[in-house]
Design an enzyme around this catalytic site. Structure first.
Site, PDB file in Angstrom:
ATOM      1  NE  ARG A 229      -4.296  -1.417   0.247  1.00  0.00           N
ATOM      2  CZ  ARG A 229      -4.513  -2.450  -0.586  1.00  0.00           C
ATOM      3  NH1 ARG A 229      -3.644  -2.718  -1.536  1.00  0.00           N
ATOM      4  NH2 ARG A 229      -5.602  -3.179  -0.482  1.00  0.00           N
ATOM      5  CD  GLU A 258      -3.288   3.284  -5.126  1.00  0.00           C
ATOM      6  OE1 GLU A 258      -4.354   2.695  -5.396  1.00  0.00           O
ATOM      7  OE2 GLU A 258      -2.296   2.708  -4.700  1.00  0.00           O
ATOM      8  CG  HIS A 276      -3.698  -0.595  -6.781  1.00  0.00           C
ATOM      9  ND1 HIS A 276      -4.016  -0.034  -5.568  1.00  0.00           N
ATOM     10  CD2 HIS A 276      -3.737  -1.932  -6.570  1.00  0.00           C
ATOM     11  CE1 HIS A 276      -4.232  -0.986  -4.677  1.00  0.00           C
ATOM     12  NE2 HIS A 276      -4.071  -2.150  -5.279  1.00  0.00           N
TER      13      HIS A 276
HETATM   14  P1  NAP Z   1      -0.791 -11.803   4.303  1.00  0.00           P
HETATM   15  O1  NAP Z   1      -0.729 -13.207   3.869  1.00  0.00           O
HETATM   16  O2  NAP Z   1      -1.579 -11.452   5.513  1.00  0.00           O
HETATM   17  O3  NAP Z   1       0.708 -11.292   4.492  1.00  0.00           O
HETATM   18  C1  NAP Z   1       1.003 -10.060   5.054  1.00  0.00           C
HETATM   19  C2  NAP Z   1       2.412 -10.097   5.602  1.00  0.00           C
HETATM   20  O4  NAP Z   1       2.732  -8.798   6.087  1.00  0.00           O
HETATM   21  C3  NAP Z   1       2.614 -11.091   6.723  1.00  0.00           C
HETATM   22  O5  NAP Z   1       3.709 -11.897   6.428  1.00  0.00           O
HETATM   23  C4  NAP Z   1       2.880 -10.236   7.954  1.00  0.00           C
HETATM   24  O6  NAP Z   1       3.879 -10.856   8.748  1.00  0.00           O
HETATM   25  C5  NAP Z   1       3.402  -8.928   7.342  1.00  0.00           C
HETATM   26  N1  NAP Z   1       3.116  -7.776   8.173  1.00  0.00           N
HETATM   27  C6  NAP Z   1       1.914  -7.407   8.693  1.00  0.00           C
HETATM   28  N2  NAP Z   1       2.049  -6.305   9.445  1.00  0.00           N
HETATM   29  C7  NAP Z   1       3.369  -5.985   9.416  1.00  0.00           C
HETATM   30  C8  NAP Z   1       4.146  -4.967  10.013  1.00  0.00           C
HETATM   31  N3  NAP Z   1       3.596  -4.044  10.824  1.00  0.00           N
HETATM   32  N4  NAP Z   1       5.474  -4.943   9.763  1.00  0.00           N
HETATM   33  C9  NAP Z   1       6.037  -5.869   8.966  1.00  0.00           C
HETATM   34  N5  NAP Z   1       5.357  -6.856   8.361  1.00  0.00           N
HETATM   35  C10 NAP Z   1       4.038  -6.921   8.595  1.00  0.00           C
HETATM   36  O7  NAP Z   1      -1.367 -10.859   3.159  1.00  0.00           O
HETATM   37  P2  NAP Z   1      -1.303 -11.067   1.577  1.00  0.00           P
HETATM   38  O8  NAP Z   1      -2.486 -11.826   1.126  1.00  0.00           O
HETATM   39  O9  NAP Z   1       0.059 -11.547   1.195  1.00  0.00           O
HETATM   40  O10 NAP Z   1      -1.490  -9.534   1.097  1.00  0.00           O
HETATM   41  C11 NAP Z   1      -0.609  -8.561   1.525  1.00  0.00           C
HETATM   42  C12 NAP Z   1      -1.005  -7.175   1.058  1.00  0.00           C
HETATM   43  O11 NAP Z   1      -0.723  -7.017  -0.325  1.00  0.00           O
HETATM   44  C13 NAP Z   1      -2.487  -6.804   1.165  1.00  0.00           C
HETATM   45  O12 NAP Z   1      -2.872  -6.462   2.461  1.00  0.00           O
HETATM   46  C14 NAP Z   1      -2.574  -5.621   0.200  1.00  0.00           C
HETATM   47  O13 NAP Z   1      -2.275  -4.419   0.877  1.00  0.00           O
HETATM   48  C15 NAP Z   1      -1.474  -5.907  -0.817  1.00  0.00           C
HETATM   49  N6  NAP Z   1      -2.031  -6.280  -2.139  1.00  0.00           N
HETATM   50  C16 NAP Z   1      -1.768  -5.461  -3.197  1.00  0.00           C
HETATM   51  C17 NAP Z   1      -2.244  -5.785  -4.461  1.00  0.00           C
HETATM   52  C18 NAP Z   1      -1.943  -4.933  -5.635  1.00  0.00           C
HETATM   53  O14 NAP Z   1      -2.669  -4.992  -6.619  1.00  0.00           O
HETATM   54  N7  NAP Z   1      -0.884  -4.155  -5.604  1.00  0.00           N
HETATM   55  C19 NAP Z   1      -3.025  -6.929  -4.635  1.00  0.00           C
HETATM   56  C20 NAP Z   1      -3.281  -7.721  -3.530  1.00  0.00           C
HETATM   57  C21 NAP Z   1      -2.767  -7.384  -2.278  1.00  0.00           C
HETATM   58  P3  NAP Z   1       3.911 -10.672  10.343  1.00  0.00           P
HETATM   59  O15 NAP Z   1       2.521 -10.925  10.826  1.00  0.00           O
HETATM   60  O16 NAP Z   1       4.929 -11.672  10.803  1.00  0.00           O
HETATM   61  O17 NAP Z   1       4.359  -9.262  10.575  1.00  0.00           O
HETATM   62  C1  8YV Z   2      -7.177  -4.585  -5.935  1.00  0.00           C
HETATM   63  C2  8YV Z   2      -5.731  -5.087  -3.879  1.00  0.00           C
HETATM   64  O1  8YV Z   2      -6.707  -3.383  -6.376  1.00  0.00           O
HETATM   65  O2  8YV Z   2      -6.651  -7.133  -3.147  1.00  0.00           O
HETATM   66  C3  8YV Z   2      -6.124  -6.063  -2.830  1.00  0.00           C
HETATM   67  O3  8YV Z   2      -5.875  -5.764  -1.643  1.00  0.00           O
HETATM   68  O4  8YV Z   2      -5.106  -4.119  -3.618  1.00  0.00           O
HETATM   69  C4  8YV Z   2      -6.080  -5.360  -5.304  1.00  0.00           C
HETATM   70  O5  8YV Z   2      -6.255  -6.693  -5.557  1.00  0.00           O
HETATM   71  C5  8YV Z   2      -8.476  -4.315  -5.306  1.00  0.00           C
HETATM   72  O6  8YV Z   2      -8.665  -4.800  -4.058  1.00  0.00           O
HETATM   73  C6  8YV Z   2      -9.569  -4.683  -6.283  1.00  0.00           C
HETATM   74  O7  8YV Z   2     -10.808  -4.502  -5.769  1.00  0.00           O
END
Ligand code: NAP
Ligand code: 8YV
Length: 310
Positions: A229, A258, A276
């Site tokens: 994020r 954004e 994004h």
């Molecule tokens: P997840 O499985 O919950 O993984 C999140 C990781 O972040 C965990 O390993 C956690 O480890 C770590 N974390 C949480 N809080 C933290 C902190 N304060 N400091 C350091 N590390 C921390 O989540 P995910 O499914 O992989 O998704 C992660 C994130 O990716 C979403 O929340 C979203 O913001 C982003 N995302 C972006 C897109 C995009 O299109 N760009 C798409 C999907 C998701 P610990 O608990 O050990 O700290």
């Molecule tokens: C999408 C994301 O941009 O899943 C997330 O957390 O950041 C992305 O997959 C969004 O959520 C689509 O609705």
């Protein structure tokens, strides 16, 4: 009688259609007078499909049972308010891991090899006029520090190994069953890494986690890739360091405000920008939409959600 679902922003077209086929859908963002719609229909609404639900909306919906997020991140939901009311919160965890990890690698290669800039160089006829494009960096043999080695982070790590990189990671917890070195302190990891790839969630716990000192530790040769994020980075410090040469480069899929991207960032040559679109493939967005439908069906049939936050 059809179950009533509220939406407050446009969704992917398939999901809009599937929702219409199954539920009565109130689209608040299309209403001429949303306040009147809410006042008249609030009591009927049992589900909200949205990534942005604050305490005021939760409070306005006395019959709300479930929030189905069309994504995995839940930083747009007031989880405290939802928990207080015992409202379930579903998300689309896992179905988007591959798409996001794939874009992470794409952005890294694009930045290291300056693919967008080299493309422009050819298009503008500069190859013929000025000679070969300047030499670039490469990923092979370098160290990548992953911030947030969760579901997506692990998929990125696996792909980085295939790129012959060394993987290290930072998170609040050391994970026993991963073959990568854990760093308690992000600054220490930044000092030891050539690349920082962030896929930690947004929200208060990670606000400006990638601070100026962390970026300075990454240094003039280091590159930041952010798919988590925009709020997790001190964006102003990042831009300043990218401009002054204090940070080598950045590839960014997410931003603080954004879809507005700072003008200065758009002028920098050591930056690759992406709107994004980590999960934005046809295959993955369809799967995410379907997961929303599955979560709603599971809830209304009294089954556990397929993927949930609460
Ligand atoms: P997840 O499985 O919950 O993984 C999140 C990781 O972040 C965990 O390993 C956690 O480890 C770590 N974390 C949480 N809080 C933290 C902190 N304060 N400091 C350091 N590390 C921390 O989540 P995910 O499914 O992989 O998704 C992660 C994130 O990716 C979403 O929340 C979203 O913001 C982003 N995302 C972006 C897109 C995009 O299109 N760009 C798409 C999907 C998701 P610990 O608990 O050990 O700290
Ligand atoms: C999408 C994301 O941009 O899943 C997330 O957390 O950041 C992305 O997959 C969004 O959520 C689509 O609705």
């Amino acid at each position: 009688m059809a179950i009533t679902v509220l939406t407050n922003a446009p969704l992917i077209p398939w999901l809009e259609t599937w929702l219409d086929e199954t539920y009565e859908v109130i689209r608040l963002h299309q209403a001429d007078d949303p306040a009147t719609v809410l006042a008249e229909r609030a009591g009927d609404i049992r589900a909200v499909v949205s990534g942005a639900v604050d305490a005021a909306l939760i409070e306005a919906l006395p019959g709300l049972e479930i929030i189905a997020i069309p994504g995995v991140g839940h930083d747009g939901i007031d989880l405290g308010a939802a928990k207080h009311r015992e409202i379930r919160v579903g998300n689309t965890a896992d179905v988007l891991n591959d798409a996001v990890a794939e874009l992470a690698i794409g952005l890294m290669i694009a930045l290291a090899r300056r693919i967008p800039q080299a493309d422009v160089y050819v298009r503008e006829g500069r190859w013929a006029a000025e000679g070969n494009y300047p030499l670039t960096g490469e990923l092979t043999g370098s160290t990548v520090g992953i911030i947030g080695l969760g579901r997506i982070g692990k998929e990125i790590a696996a792909r980085c190994l295939a790129m012959k990189m060394r993987v290290i990671y930072h998170g609040r917890t050391r994970q026993d069953h991963v073959p990568y070195v854990h760093y308690d302190k992000l600054g220490d990891m930044a000092r030891d890494a050539n690349w920082l790839v962030n896929v930690a969630p947004g929200g208060a716990g990670t606000e400006k986690l990638i601070s100026r000192p962390v970026l300075e530790a990454l240094g003039p040769e280091g590159c930041l890739v952010n798919l988590g994020r925009g709020t997790t980075v001190d964006e102003a410090a990042m831009i300043e360091l990218l401009q002054s040469g204090g940070l080598g480069g950045a590839a960014l899929d997410v931003f603080e405000d954004e879809p507005d991207v700072p003008d200065l960032l758009r002028t920098l040559d050591n930056v690759v920008l992406s709107p994004h679109q980590g999960s934005a493939t046809v295959k993955t967005r369809r799967a995410m939409g379907w997961r929303v439908m599955e979560n709603l069906a599971a809830h209304f049939e009294g089954r556990p959600l397929l993927s949930s936050v609460l």
